[in-house]
Design an enzyme around this catalytic site. Structure first.
Site, PDB file in Angstrom:
ATOM      1  N   HIS A   1       0.820  -1.212   0.000  1.00 30.31           N
ATOM      2  CA  HIS A   1       0.000   0.000   0.000  1.00 30.31           C
ATOM      3  C   HIS A   1       0.856   1.264   0.000  1.00 30.31           C
ATOM      4  O   HIS A   1       0.393   2.321  -0.441  1.00 30.31           O
ATOM      5  CB  HIS A   1      -0.959  -0.005   1.198  1.00 30.31           C
ATOM      6  CG  HIS A   1      -2.187  -0.823   0.967  1.00 30.31           C
ATOM      7  ND1 HIS A   1      -3.440  -0.436   1.379  1.00 30.31           N
ATOM      8  CD2 HIS A   1      -2.367  -2.019   0.345  1.00 30.31           C
ATOM      9  CE1 HIS A   1      -4.337  -1.358   1.023  1.00 30.31           C
ATOM     10  NE2 HIS A   1      -3.695  -2.329   0.403  1.00 30.31           N
ATOM     11  N   ASP A   2       2.073   1.159   0.474  1.00 35.66           N
ATOM     12  CA  ASP A   2       2.987   2.298   0.399  1.00 35.66           C
ATOM     13  C   ASP A   2       3.493   2.495  -1.027  1.00 35.66           C
ATOM     14  O   ASP A   2       3.450   3.604  -1.571  1.00 35.66           O
ATOM     15  CB  ASP A   2       4.163   2.077   1.356  1.00 35.66           C
ATOM     16  CG  ASP A   2       5.154   3.226   1.324  1.00 35.66           C
ATOM     17  OD1 ASP A   2       4.718   4.385   1.466  1.00 35.66           O
ATOM     18  OD2 ASP A   2       6.357   2.973   1.154  1.00 35.66           O
TER      19      ASP A   2
ATOM     20  N   GLY B   1       5.069   5.724  -5.212  1.00 38.47           N
ATOM     21  CA  GLY B   1       6.292   4.938  -5.087  1.00 38.47           C
ATOM     22  C   GLY B   1       6.590   4.526  -3.658  1.00 38.47           C
ATOM     23  O   GLY B   1       5.917   4.929  -2.704  1.00 38.47           O
TER      24      GLY B   1
ATOM     25  N   PRO C   1      -5.406  -0.886  -5.530  1.00 39.84           N
ATOM     26  CA  PRO C   1      -6.390  -1.862  -6.015  1.00 39.84           C
ATOM     27  C   PRO C   1      -7.422  -2.167  -4.927  1.00 39.84           C
ATOM     28  O   PRO C   1      -7.099  -2.212  -3.745  1.00 39.84           O
ATOM     29  CB  PRO C   1      -5.542  -3.096  -6.334  1.00 39.84           C
ATOM     30  CG  PRO C   1      -4.161  -2.568  -6.545  1.00 39.84           C
ATOM     31  CD  PRO C   1      -4.031  -1.406  -5.603  1.00 39.84           C
TER      32      PRO C   1
ATOM     33  N   ASP D   1      -6.532 -17.629   3.040  1.00 43.37           N
ATOM     34  CA  ASP D   1      -6.306 -18.983   2.531  1.00 43.37           C
ATOM     35  C   ASP D   1      -6.908 -19.962   3.531  1.00 43.37           C
ATOM     36  O   ASP D   1      -6.366 -20.153   4.621  1.00 43.37           O
ATOM     37  CB  ASP D   1      -4.802 -19.231   2.372  1.00 43.37           C
ATOM     38  CG  ASP D   1      -4.468 -20.650   1.941  1.00 43.37           C
ATOM     39  OD1 ASP D   1      -5.383 -21.498   1.851  1.00 43.37           O
ATOM     40  OD2 ASP D   1      -3.281 -20.928   1.692  1.00 43.37           O
TER      41      ASP D   1
ATOM     42  N   THR E   1      -4.163 -23.441   4.324  1.00 45.50           N
ATOM     43  CA  THR E   1      -2.949 -23.277   5.141  1.00 45.50           C
ATOM     44  C   THR E   1      -2.803 -21.786   5.448  1.00 45.50           C
ATOM     45  O   THR E   1      -1.978 -21.096   4.847  1.00 45.50           O
ATOM     46  CB  THR E   1      -1.699 -23.808   4.409  1.00 45.50           C
ATOM     47  OG1 THR E   1      -1.641 -23.212   3.088  1.00 45.50           O
ATOM     48  CG2 THR E   1      -1.739 -25.314   4.256  1.00 45.50           C
TER      49      THR E   1
ATOM     50  N   ASP F   1       2.730 -20.535   0.880  1.00 42.95           N
ATOM     51  CA  ASP F   1       2.874 -21.620  -0.086  1.00 42.95           C
ATOM     52  C   ASP F   1       2.053 -21.275  -1.325  1.00 42.95           C
ATOM     53  O   ASP F   1       1.605 -20.141  -1.487  1.00 42.95           O
ATOM     54  CB  ASP F   1       2.447 -22.963   0.531  1.00 42.95           C
ATOM     55  CG  ASP F   1       1.037 -22.923   1.122  1.00 42.95           C
ATOM     56  OD1 ASP F   1       0.211 -22.101   0.651  1.00 42.95           O
ATOM     57  OD2 ASP F   1       0.746 -23.707   2.041  1.00 42.95           O
TER      58      ASP F   1
END
Length: 327
Positions: free
Chosen positions: A65-66, A71, A163, A245, A248, A253
């Site tokens: 987010h930075d 930039g 986004p 997720d 896991t 992964d």
């Protein structure tokens, strides 16, 4: 002989400056001034993980987010000061959402104790991201360093450039293109959702009233949908969290990509990578699902690419003594 237009000259100068800025980043930037900085950062992140299993995902999100707003410059870390700083923390994508600032403060304190006035806050974000990934079982890499901290924030830019979890693939791709990243970077960096949590408010429209249809998102696996509806019932708290997720949740992964193949992407922006008909992202998802090494290699390169977005170097910016305010 063709004339050399002022516009072309300006474009060339910008290109040279940009290339020069990126070239100044180096994995050995602090080798003489703060040789143990990576180990110091890793130790503090490791300590934080003992009390908060989700902090790794939170720290890498801060870096992301930075970097997407003007930039990689540490501007996200600045607090409101009532006058000149209108904090990015209060932008819509960040408010009551971004977290881990206290851990960044702890890292900064530890680094300042060892090497006062040397290491930037933005470089701490980059190093903390690598530590978070590797400590969760993901790849390690040599982080490029040498960025300096911006003295200002850009809340408006945070509202428009970041986004959104509700966006379609076209919009997501455009926002990555805007900062010089490509479709492979989009898919690889989305793979960071292999760990961490998300709030119900970031995906609840998919569960009951997707795109104002009155029905759930048809791309959601029905068993997964039922589970999510229990976690995030209609009228419930939008701030309840669940695993990005479900298989896991705290391990870095490639299961994130296998989840997409079975329509178990939590966010709309996740599932768009696999469920958008004819999209170039589908083949990348399939490759990363089948080959974790390929994902890890692409992820590392994409993290480096993201870390190279418009850094301040040389005499630009500053080395903040406190990450929450300019010197």
């Amino acid at each position: 002989m063709a004339s050399f237009s002022p516009l072309l000259a300006m474009a060339l100068a910008i290109f040279i400056f940009s290339s020069h800025s990126n070239a100044q980043l180096s994995s050995t930037f602090y080798s003489t001034t703060c040789p143990n900085v990576s180990a110091i950062v890793r130790t503090v992140v490791q300590q934080a993980l003992q009390n908060d299993a989700r902090i790794g995902g939170s720290l890498i999100r801060l870096h992301f987010h930075d970097c997407f707003v003007d930039g990689c410059d540490g501007s996200l870390l600045l607090d409101n000061n009532g006058t000149t700083i209108v904090s990015e923390k209060d932008a819509l994508p960040n408010t009551n959402s971004t977290r881990g600032f206290d851990v960044v403060d702890n890292i900064k304190t530890a680094v300042e104790n060892a090497c006062p006035g040397v290491v930037s806050c933005v470089d701490i974000l980059a190093l903390a991201s690598e530590s978070s990934v590797s400590l969760a079982g993901g790849p390690s890499w040599n982080v490029l360093l040498g960025r300096r901290d911006r003295r200002t924030a850009n809340q408006g830019g945070a509202n428009t450039s970041l986004p959104s979890p509700f966006e379609n693939l076209t919009n997501l791709t455009q926002k990555f293109t805007n900062v010089g990243l490509n479709v492979n970077d989009l898919v690889a960096l989305s793979g960071a959702h292999t760990f961490g949590r998300a709030q119900c408010r970031t995906f609840s429209p998919r569960l009951f009233n997707f795109s104002n249809t009155g029905n759930p998102d048809p791309t959601l696996n029905t068993t997964y949908l039922a589970t999510l509806q229990q976690i995030c019932p209609q009228g419930g708290s939008g701030f309840t969290v669940t695993n990005l997720d479900p298989t896991t949740p705290d391990t870095f992964d490639n299961n994130y990509f296998s989840n997409l193949q079975t329509n178990r992407g939590l966010l709309q922006s996740d599932q768009e990578l696999f469920s958008t008909s004819g999209a170039p992202t589908i083949a990348i998802v399939n490759n990363f699902s089948a080959n974790q090494t390929a994902f890890f290699e692409s992820f590392v390169q994409s993290m480096i690419n993201m870390g190279n977005i418009s850094p301040l170097t040389g005499s630009n910016g500053e080395i903040r003594s406190n990450c929450r305010r300019p010197n």
